[in-house]
Design an enzyme around this catalytic site. Sequence first.
Site, PDB file in Angstrom:
ATOM      1  N   GLU A  99       0.890  -1.180   0.000  1.00  0.00           N
ATOM      2  CA  GLU A  99       0.000   0.000   0.000  1.00  0.00           C
ATOM      3  C   GLU A  99       0.915   1.212   0.000  1.00  0.00           C
ATOM      4  O   GLU A  99       1.630   1.465   0.961  1.00  0.00           O
ATOM      5  CB  GLU A  99      -0.926  -0.043   1.215  1.00  0.00           C
ATOM      6  CG  GLU A  99      -2.053   0.952   1.116  1.00  0.00           C
ATOM      7  CD  GLU A  99      -1.687   2.275   1.764  1.00  0.00           C
ATOM      8  OE1 GLU A  99      -1.505   3.271   1.016  1.00  0.00           O
ATOM      9  OE2 GLU A  99      -1.581   2.311   2.991  1.00  0.00           O
ATOM     10  N   CYS A 108      -1.179   9.140   2.490  1.00  0.00           N
ATOM     11  CA  CYS A 108      -1.100   8.580   1.139  1.00  0.00           C
ATOM     12  C   CYS A 108      -2.369   8.885   0.360  1.00  0.00           C
ATOM     13  O   CYS A 108      -2.355   8.965  -0.854  1.00  0.00           O
ATOM     14  CB  CYS A 108      -0.839   7.076   1.211  1.00  0.00           C
ATOM     15  SG  CYS A 108      -1.913   6.236   2.375  1.00  0.00           S
ATOM     16  N   GLU A 141       4.431  12.459  -5.350  1.00  0.00           N
ATOM     17  CA  GLU A 141       3.863  12.615  -4.014  1.00  0.00           C
ATOM     18  C   GLU A 141       4.744  13.537  -3.175  1.00  0.00           C
ATOM     19  O   GLU A 141       5.954  13.340  -3.084  1.00  0.00           O
ATOM     20  CB  GLU A 141       3.759  11.239  -3.342  1.00  0.00           C
ATOM     21  CG  GLU A 141       3.009  11.298  -2.036  1.00  0.00           C
ATOM     22  CD  GLU A 141       2.743   9.919  -1.454  1.00  0.00           C
ATOM     23  OE1 GLU A 141       3.691   9.128  -1.347  1.00  0.00           O
ATOM     24  OE2 GLU A 141       1.581   9.645  -1.093  1.00  0.00           O
TER      25      GLU A 141
END
Length: 474
Positions: free
Chosen positions: A244, A278, A378
């Site tokens: 993940e 996230c 990110e």
Amino acid sequence: MRTIDRIYIDGAFVTPHGSEEFALFNPATEERIGTVRLGDAKDVALAVAAAKRVFPAMARTTKAERIAMLLRLRDAVQARTDDLAAAMREEYGAPAYFTGFSVRNTASIFEVMAASVENYAFERMAGSSAVTMLPLGVVGAITPWNSNFGFIATKLAHAIGSGSTIVIKPAEQSAIQTQVLLECLHAAGLPKGVLNVVNGTGPEVGAALTTHPDVALVSFTGSTPAARIIQRAAIDTMKRTVLELGGKSPTIILDDADLDTAIPVALMSGFANSGQACVAGSRILVPRARREDILARLKQEAENLKVGPAGDPDVRIGPLANAAHWERVQSWIRIGLEEGATLLTGGEGRPEGLDKGWFARPTIFADVTNTMRIAREEIFGPVLSVIPYDDDEDAVAIANDSDFGLQAYVLSADGERALRVARQLVAGRVVINGAPHDPHAPFGGFRQSGLGREIGAYGLDAYLEPRAILKPAA
Ligand code: ADP
């Protein structure tokens, strides 16, 4: 000052073989608050051996036994919610709303898994063959610092639900939080060896876990670059992986959205967990025709969000987790400026009135194109990019034009229209109009956001594999 000098192997708190020390800080004050003694590869070997010894017994446990363990874990977490919240406040600095959610969610993870075990078909038929879903063996889990309790609980819950045993390497900078949670988990009285926790660094303890031949499955939550290393290491012994990872989640504000409700939702999705999430909605997609109004409102609302230490209940954005991360976020703000984006609000440095602590200014860039690095990579901090679009089709195309696919958000006055857009998005979860957290929804991402899913039957599927028994007709 806290000294964390024990790890958890075979049902006991023990002194690690590793002797390296790692300093722990309060990110809101930059003060040193403790020290953790790190484990090493030898500690991993002992922990994996303990998990391996008890695995056959754990694999044989009944549904009822697994459910009983999960509910004991829930109760043990609920018994110390104040201590857990205090540790998170001090060591991580998250605002009160997020700390409260995290602690409640940690207990709920065990309860949700208990319900999932109850409903899961471990025994099935395929044609005339009897199929049993079997656990794989020892799970090696690696968790990040941005939601320490939740990720440890998730991975432990899946191990128990599937009948596996587990060795967890949490983020070393969360050692105080891990210690308090571990005390709760220990109090739940699991069979010795089912749960083992080794503090340590990624390259030492993490790598030892992901290369150990007796680890059958690696469950990792963290950055995509670390996952690439882990995925490569897993190949030699064909370890299964559940990953993940990162995201660059789009928040699509459709042109009929009520901005009084949509703007706060877009900002809280983007600045969730101080941007260290996230799932953060870090790309805000706005209809070109309403761009000016939306930008003005985003600026005004963002400047009203209170940044500060965790003790203040009005705070919405806390500090970043450590000094290196603060520097990294600053460099992303510089990259945005160099790429030609327009600074709508925020910028480099600390917010006014905060002269210490790793606080970043809530930052929004306008005039971002989806090809800029700030729209593709990110950032993991309170830095959002606003990207204009022409119509719904264009919005969907921009949203899906990403290396990631973890989460997406759609905001509209028309639920049916929002649903039509949601159905076109490539994301593990699509949240319509700020819908609340659903602890039963599968979690994980498409593309470079990961591999596999956690939660519920989807999570159990990843931790189990079918064995079919074929018999001649009687
Ligand atoms: P972050 O930058 O947010 O800390 P990482 O992906 O580096 O994200 O860290 C998430 C977890 O992965 C942490 O527990 C970290 O120690 C661990 N980790 C980092 N690198 C590796 C690696 N090469 N092998 C195994 N675990 C790692």
